[in-house]
Write an enzyme that holds these catalytic residues in place. Structure first.
Site, PDB file in Angstrom:
ATOM      1  NE  ARG A 141      20.156 -20.290 -19.758  1.00 17.35           N
ATOM      2  CZ  ARG A 141      19.745 -20.360 -18.519  1.00 17.35           C
ATOM      3  NH1 ARG A 141      19.867 -19.338 -17.701  1.00 17.35           N
ATOM      4  NH2 ARG A 141      19.178 -21.453 -18.077  1.00 17.35           N
ATOM      5  CG  HIS A 157      15.759 -24.562 -17.281  1.00 17.13           C
ATOM      6  ND1 HIS A 157      16.449 -23.386 -17.544  1.00 17.13           N
ATOM      7  CD2 HIS A 157      15.120 -24.344 -16.120  1.00 17.13           C
ATOM      8  CE1 HIS A 157      16.224 -22.510 -16.583  1.00 17.13           C
ATOM      9  NE2 HIS A 157      15.409 -23.061 -15.702  1.00 17.13           N
ATOM     10  CD  GLU A 180      19.379 -22.177 -11.253  1.00 13.18           C
ATOM     11  OE1 GLU A 180      18.481 -22.722 -10.587  1.00 13.18           O
ATOM     12  OE2 GLU A 180      19.493 -20.944 -11.341  1.00 13.18           O
ATOM     13  CG  ASN A 199      21.567 -19.142 -13.645  1.00  8.85           C
ATOM     14  OD1 ASN A 199      22.138 -18.667 -14.618  1.00  8.85           O
ATOM     15  ND2 ASN A 199      20.637 -20.079 -13.731  1.00  8.85           N
TER      16      ASN A 199
HETATM   17  C1  FCB Z   1      16.320 -19.996 -11.385  1.00 12.18           C
HETATM   18  C2  FCB Z   1      15.777 -20.878 -12.490  1.00 12.18           C
HETATM   19  C3  FCB Z   1      14.805 -20.183 -13.405  1.00 12.18           C
HETATM   20  C4  FCB Z   1      13.880 -19.261 -12.641  1.00 12.18           C
HETATM   21  C5  FCB Z   1      14.664 -18.336 -11.746  1.00 12.18           C
HETATM   22  C6  FCB Z   1      13.822 -17.337 -10.992  1.00 12.18           C
HETATM   23  O1  FCB Z   1      16.740 -20.780 -10.325  1.00 12.18           O
HETATM   24  O2  FCB Z   1      16.831 -21.365 -13.283  1.00 12.18           O
HETATM   25  O3  FCB Z   1      14.110 -21.158 -14.123  1.00 12.18           O
HETATM   26  O4  FCB Z   1      12.939 -19.985 -11.953  1.00 12.18           O
HETATM   27  O5  FCB Z   1      15.408 -19.097 -10.838  1.00 12.18           O
END
Ligand code: FCB
Length: 459
Positions: free
Chosen positions: A92, A136, A181, A305
């Site tokens: 990914r 991202h 996210e 996540n």
């Molecule tokens: C998530 C993010 C990723 C990384 C992890 C630890 O929230 O998507 O980029 O920073 O945390």
């Protein structure tokens, strides 16, 4: 390979003891472009809001930037080799919008598009499925200066970008995520301001929430239009149980607010087609007729996540009056202070299964930061990370046993990288990166993950 404590007790890793995941389970690893690519000004890449934010005094620890990061832009072939040796089914990664569209819209940058072409082809040659994520957090500066996520126009810009990328790569990359996210992007970027673009405003947060959701919906349409039939499309949300840090009314209210913005603000409209009542009231006429239908475009998969449970406190400086704090007791935490507790993942999965229509779930990020470093022989031993992965993978296996349709797991992260406002100070990788030499050293957790994948492949 187990944690020192468990190993001292002579215990065998629960996750290694039997084959717990079926033959189709997808074993993956995740990264993101700004955190690893570097080459920030090369081959026509435009600036992103993280390039700008990282240069503002006091925003990122040690003033670290992603200018070089892991230099993945130049070293991607070596990195794919590490992935192949690891045995990954899927990788990914995210696409840097300003690398392919330096001004965010309009003129495409051929060199940027070529890079992702080469990456996808190299992955496929290694037998690894490319899972692409469109965003991202590295918004082109040119679009931020036109209002960024606060502007409703961004939904069209994002859809055009999605169309361009799906048209270019979806003949080979069969899995797509619109956002990583979106909830964190809205909250940390516009309410607490600890992430780019560094805004702390109620209005900006509400506008960002809705416009990110709208951008997602329009991008889903655009990908479906540009990609071959059967392309799998989803979104990735960071979700976790939110607890009041203390048992009183004010803390309970703070927990509800964080739950609303962190857990529900994006996933409810995307998967249920409506905002929670409290949020709908705040959004008011920002939500126009037809928006919710666009936002709730059918998806094929859901990316979760998950890192830890979180604890809420009232925060008068936050535009919504709520913030997060450290866990209230002294149970073990990782190097970023996140509680180690696989039951948080199990509880979160149970909530998803209960609340949302049934979509296949992939754990698209899970992992831990620990202060790793090479020993005298140059090896990097990270028993705490192995114990962490063991505990969380056990939770994934139990959730599956209980009926949750979890079809894959992507460890965060393939390699140490730029951890946003914490710069290079926190190491999440299963591969150690020496930022002076760019040497990669697979940690013992890499061997653990390799053995785990291998055991499942050989049945
Ligand atoms: C998530 C993010 C990723 C990384 C992890 C630890 O929230 O998507 O980029 O920073 O945390």
């Amino acid at each position: 390979m187990l944690s020192r404590v468990a190993a001292a007790r002579g215990e065998r890793s629960p996750i290694m003891s039997t084959v717990r995941f079926g033959p189709d389970f997808v074993w993956g690893a995740a990264t993101s472009c700004y955190q690893i690519e570097g080459a920030a000004t090369e081959d026509g890449r435009g600036p992103s809001i993280w390039d700008r934010f990282a240069r503002l005094p006091g925003k990122v620890l040690n003033g670290d930037t992603g200018d070089v990061a892991c230099d993945h832009y130049h070293r991607y072939r070596d990195d794919v080799r590490l992935m192949r040796e690891l045995g990954l089914d899927a990788y990914r990664f995210s696409i840097a919008w300003p690398r392919v569209l330096p001004e965010g819209r309009g003129r495409a940058n051929a060199a940027g598009l070529d890079f992702y072409d080469r990456l996808v082809d190299t992955l496929l040659e290694a037998g690894i499925a490319p899972w692409a994520c469109l965003h991202h957090w590295d918004l082109p500066v040119a679009l931020s200066d036109r209002g960024g996520w606060e502007s409703r126009d961004i939904a069209g810009w994002f859809a055009d970008y999605a169309h361009l990328m799906a048209g270019r790569l979806a003949d080979r990359a069969r899995h797509w995520f619109t956002f990583n996210e979106p909830n964190v992007l809205a909250w940390l970027g516009h309410a607490t301001g600890v992430h780019a673009p560094g805004i702390r405003s109620r209005d900006a947060t509400l506008a960002a929430v809705h416009h990110i959701n709208l951008s997602h919906g329009k991008a889903v349409e655009a990908i479906r239009d540009a990609a071959p039939a059967g392309t799998q499309i989803g979104v990735i949300a960071s979700l976790q149980p939110i607890h009041p840090a203390r048992e009183d009314e004010a803390h309970a209210r703070a927990a509800e607010t964080i739950d609303l913005f962190w857990n529900l603000a994006m996933v409810d409209p995307l998967l249920l087609g409506h905002y929670p009542d409290a949020l709908a009231a705040m959004l008011g006429d920002r939500v126009q007729s037809g928006d919710l239908e666009t936002i709730a475009a059918p998806l094929d998969l859901f990316g979760l996540n998950h890192y830890c449970r979180q604890y809420a406190v009232p925060d008068p400086d936050n535009p919504f009056g709520a913030g997060l704090t450290a866990p209230p007791d002294d149970r073990p935490v990782t190097d970023v202070g996140w509680r180690i507790d696989g039951s948080g993942l199990a509880d979160q999965v149970a909530r998803i299964v209960e609340r949302y229509p049934k979509l296949p779930i992939y754990i698209t990020e899970n992992g831990a930061a620990f202060p790793d470093g090479p020993d005298a022989a140059g090896a990097v031993h990270d028993p705490d990370r192995i114990a962490f992965l063991d505990e969380y993978l056990d939770a994934v296996a139990r959730a599956r046993d209980a009926g949750a349709d979890i079809r894959g797991y992507f460890v965060w992260s393939l390699m140490d990288n730029y951890e946003w406002e914490l710069g290079y100070s926190k190491r999440f990788g299963i591969v150690y990166v020496d930022y002076r030499t760019q040497d990669r050293i697979p940690k013992s957790s890499y061997r653990f993950y390799q053995e785990l994948i291998d055991r499942h492949r050989s049945g």
